[in-house]
Motif scaffolding. Structure first.
Motif, short mmCIF file in Angstrom:
data_model
loop_
_atom_site.label_atom_id
_atom_site.label_comp_id
_atom_site.label_asym_id
_atom_site.label_seq_id
_atom_site.Cartn_x
_atom_site.Cartn_y
_atom_site.Cartn_z
N VAL A 280 0.83 -1.20 0.00
CA VAL A 280 0.00 0.00 0.00
C VAL A 280 0.87 1.26 0.00
O VAL A 280 0.45 2.30 -0.50
CB VAL A 280 -0.96 0.00 1.22
CG1 VAL A 280 -1.70 1.32 1.33
CG2 VAL A 280 -1.96 -1.14 1.10
N THR B 214 -4.44 -0.07 -5.43
CA THR B 214 -4.18 0.38 -4.06
C THR B 214 -5.47 0.38 -3.24
O THR B 214 -5.47 -0.01 -2.06
CB THR B 214 -3.59 1.80 -4.07
OG1 THR B 214 -2.34 1.79 -4.78
CG2 THR B 214 -3.34 2.30 -2.65
N SER B 215 -6.57 0.79 -3.85
CA SER B 215 -7.85 0.85 -3.14
C SER B 215 -8.29 -0.54 -2.67
O SER B 215 -8.74 -0.70 -1.53
CB SER B 215 -8.93 1.45 -4.05
OG SER B 215 -8.58 2.75 -4.44
N LEU C 172 -6.23 -1.56 0.16
CA LEU C 172 -6.65 -0.85 1.38
C LEU C 172 -7.87 -1.52 2.01
O LEU C 172 -7.96 -1.63 3.24
CB LEU C 172 -6.98 0.61 1.04
CG LEU C 172 -5.79 1.57 0.93
CD1 LEU C 172 -6.25 2.91 0.37
CD2 LEU C 172 -5.13 1.76 2.29
N ILE C 173 -8.83 -1.92 1.19
CA ILE C 173 -10.01 -2.61 1.73
C ILE C 173 -9.58 -3.87 2.48
O ILE C 173 -10.05 -4.13 3.60
CB ILE C 173 -10.99 -2.96 0.59
CG1 ILE C 173 -11.60 -1.68 0.01
CG2 ILE C 173 -12.08 -3.91 1.07
CD1 ILE C 173 -12.45 -1.89 -1.23
N TRP D 170 -7.84 -2.87 5.88
CA TRP D 170 -8.75 -2.50 6.97
C TRP D 170 -9.53 -3.70 7.47
O TRP D 170 -9.83 -3.81 8.67
CB TRP D 170 -9.69 -1.38 6.51
CG TRP D 170 -8.96 -0.11 6.20
CD1 TRP D 170 -8.82 0.49 4.98
CD2 TRP D 170 -8.24 0.71 7.13
NE1 TRP D 170 -8.05 1.62 5.10
CE2 TRP D 170 -7.69 1.80 6.41
CE3 TRP D 170 -8.00 0.64 8.50
CZ2 TRP D 170 -6.93 2.80 7.00
CZ3 TRP D 170 -7.23 1.64 9.11
CH2 TRP D 170 -6.71 2.69 8.35
N SER E 211 -12.85 5.42 2.64
CA SER E 211 -11.73 6.11 1.99
C SER E 211 -11.29 5.37 0.74
O SER E 211 -10.99 5.99 -0.28
CB SER E 211 -10.56 6.25 2.97
OG SER E 211 -9.94 5.01 3.21
N ALA E 212 -11.27 4.04 0.79
CA ALA E 212 -10.88 3.24 -0.37
C ALA E 212 -11.88 3.41 -1.50
O ALA E 212 -11.50 3.51 -2.68
CB ALA E 212 -10.75 1.77 0.03
N GLU F 73 -9.80 8.89 5.18
CA GLU F 73 -8.50 8.24 5.35
C GLU F 73 -7.85 8.68 6.67
O GLU F 73 -7.33 7.85 7.43
CB GLU F 73 -7.58 8.57 4.18
CG GLU F 73 -6.20 7.96 4.25
CD GLU F 73 -6.19 6.45 4.17
OE1 GLU F 73 -5.19 5.85 4.61
OE2 GLU F 73 -7.17 5.87 3.68
#
Length: 229
Positions: A14, A75-76, A79-80, A83, A111-112, A146
């Protein structure tokens, strides 16, 4: 603590993928601008210091959009997953009190999602004031969610440090707290400046440095968790 190993490796990606993505877009525009119409006029620059250009200018048009959009979407999704893994980890430590855990999880997922929307709509042009406002709000919501997600996660890790002390480097956790606090202060202080006309180079430099600060959080995650056999 299998989740910890996954969180370590995921957090490194990330950090590296968006860092590589935006800087590759910058280098393509600078060094091949004679072949790229939107690159004309961008002199060799180190925008983290001199604010010579913005991230969006280097990434919103062909061919750099073919680098930026996939990089941010990948990246999104990472990120999911990031988290989700953190939620599972902290929920297992204190399963009867997951309310605060859900805060950073919800904000992180949001945010993602907004980062995906930002990547999709960047460079899509409509001569409509509502659409322009919509794009700005997407980026604003990504930043807000974020920072909230990072703040709540650090808060939860600090609260549960006794249960995680064999796995966490406390010095790095404190450094993450300082980083998140700095990002919050910068957000509040710079908001009036950004809203005003002018100060273009300052805004560009702030954009690059703020971007690095946000993703540096994930590099600190990588070094914070102790590597265990």
């Amino acid at each position: 603590m299998e989740n910890i190993s996954k969180i370590r490796s995921l957090s490194l990606w990330v950090f590296l993928i968006p860092l590589f993505t935006v800087n590759l877009c910058l280098m393509v525009v600078i060094f091949f601008q004679e072949y790229i119409p939107h690159g004309v006029g961008i002199a060799p620059t180190f925008p983290y210091f001199d604010g010579g250009t913005s991230i969006s200018r280097t990434a919103r048009n062909f061919p750099t959009n073919l680098i930026f959009k996939p990089g941010m979407i990948i990246t999104s999704f990472l990120l999911i997953k990031y988290w989700m893994l953190n939620k599972n980890l902290l929920s297992n430590i204190e399963p009867l009190n997951i309310k605060s855990v859900n805060y950073f999880y919800i904000f992180g997922i949001l945010s993602a999602i907004f980062l995906i929307l930002h990547a999709i709509f960047l460079g899509v042009k409509f001569d409509n004031n509502f659409y322009k406002l919509f794009r700005k709000l997407i980026l604003l919501f990504f930043i807000i969610f974020e920072i909230l997600a990072q703040s709540f996660l650090v808060f939860n890790l600090y609260k549960k440090f006794d249960a995680l002390k064999d796995f966490i480097n406390m010095k790095i956790l404190r450094f993450k707290m300082i980083l998140v606090s700095t990002l919050i202060v910068v957000t509040i202080v710079s908001a009036p400046i950004i809203a005003q006309e002018g100060n273009v180079r300052f805004k560009h430099a702030l954009e690059w440095d703020y971007f690095f600060g946000v993703i540096f959080f994930y590099f600190l995650t990588f070094v914070m968790w102790k590597k265990k056999n």
